[in-house]
Write a protein that holds these residues in place. Structure first.
Motif, mmCIF file in Angstrom:
data_model
loop_
_atom_site.group_PDB
_atom_site.id
_atom_site.type_symbol
_atom_site.label_atom_id
_atom_site.label_comp_id
_atom_site.label_asym_id
_atom_site.label_seq_id
_atom_site.Cartn_x
_atom_site.Cartn_y
_atom_site.Cartn_z
ATOM 1 N N ALA A 195 51.744 -109.655 48.840
ATOM 2 C CA ALA A 195 52.055 -108.341 48.283
ATOM 3 C C ALA A 195 51.158 -107.294 48.930
ATOM 4 O O ALA A 195 50.042 -107.597 49.354
ATOM 5 C CB ALA A 195 51.855 -108.344 46.778
ATOM 6 N N VAL A 196 51.640 -106.049 48.977
ATOM 7 C CA VAL A 196 50.875 -104.948 49.565
ATOM 8 C C VAL A 196 51.419 -103.628 49.013
ATOM 9 O O VAL A 196 52.571 -103.551 48.601
ATOM 10 C CB VAL A 196 50.955 -104.980 51.119
ATOM 11 N N THR A 197 50.592 -102.606 49.012
ATOM 12 C CA THR A 197 51.017 -101.267 48.620
ATOM 13 C C THR A 197 51.139 -100.420 49.875
ATOM 14 O O THR A 197 50.225 -100.376 50.702
ATOM 15 C CB THR A 197 49.998 -100.631 47.650
ATOM 16 N N VAL A 198 52.296 -99.762 50.024
ATOM 17 C CA VAL A 198 52.559 -98.903 51.185
ATOM 18 C C VAL A 198 52.829 -97.499 50.665
ATOM 19 O O VAL A 198 53.800 -97.274 49.942
ATOM 20 C CB VAL A 198 53.777 -99.400 51.995
ATOM 21 N N LEU A 239 51.678 -94.085 57.495
ATOM 22 C CA LEU A 239 51.869 -95.168 56.543
ATOM 23 C C LEU A 239 50.494 -95.734 56.210
ATOM 24 O O LEU A 239 49.699 -96.013 57.115
ATOM 25 C CB LEU A 239 52.743 -96.271 57.128
ATOM 26 N N ARG A 240 50.201 -95.903 54.916
ATOM 27 C CA ARG A 240 48.923 -96.443 54.474
ATOM 28 C C ARG A 240 49.165 -97.750 53.731
ATOM 29 O O ARG A 240 49.895 -97.782 52.744
ATOM 30 C CB ARG A 240 48.215 -95.431 53.581
ATOM 31 N N ALA A 258 42.465 -102.379 54.459
ATOM 32 C CA ALA A 258 43.287 -101.166 54.387
ATOM 33 C C ALA A 258 43.484 -100.671 55.811
ATOM 34 O O ALA A 258 42.526 -100.557 56.579
ATOM 35 C CB ALA A 258 42.614 -100.101 53.533
ATOM 36 N N VAL A 259 44.724 -100.432 56.176
ATOM 37 C CA VAL A 259 45.034 -99.936 57.516
ATOM 38 C C VAL A 259 46.070 -98.826 57.396
ATOM 39 O O VAL A 259 46.737 -98.679 56.373
ATOM 40 C CB VAL A 259 45.572 -101.048 58.454
ATOM 41 N N ALA A 317 46.301 -105.293 49.325
ATOM 42 C CA ALA A 317 47.026 -106.490 49.766
ATOM 43 C C ALA A 317 46.531 -107.747 49.052
ATOM 44 O O ALA A 317 45.352 -107.879 48.745
ATOM 45 C CB ALA A 317 46.877 -106.663 51.270
ATOM 46 N N LYS A 318 47.472 -108.639 48.813
ATOM 47 C CA LYS A 318 47.168 -109.946 48.241
ATOM 48 C C LYS A 318 47.825 -110.994 49.130
ATOM 49 O O LYS A 318 49.021 -111.233 49.028
ATOM 50 C CB LYS A 318 47.696 -110.040 46.812
#
Length: 70
Positions: free
Chosen positions: A32-35, A54-55, A13-14, A59-60
């Motif tokens: 894939a990732v959640t933003v 932005l978070r 997580a960044v 992530a996959k």
């Protein structure tokens, strides 16, 4: 413009802070990732305006590009 690249997976997580008046564009090149709560997958892109941070999480096997724009 500033350009960043990241490889994220699993519990990675960044975050990235945007200076006032800056915008961003995120492109997912792989995986894939959640933003900021928005789920993105390979080939997706999102324009971001009016956010301070932005978070990136959930992530996959993700490879992504972040464009920090004036």
């Amino acid at each position: 413009a500033l350009v960043y690249a990241a490889l994220l997976d699993g519990q990675d997580a960044v975050s990235h802070r945007l200076a006032p008046g800056r915008r961003a564009y995120v492109h997912v090149a792989r995986g894939a990732v959640t933003v900021n709560g928005i789920e993105l997958k390979v080939g997706d892109g999102v324009k971001i305006n009016g956010e301070n941070e932005l978070r990136f999480s959930g992530a996959k096997d993700a490879e992504l590009l972040l464009f920090d724009l004036p």
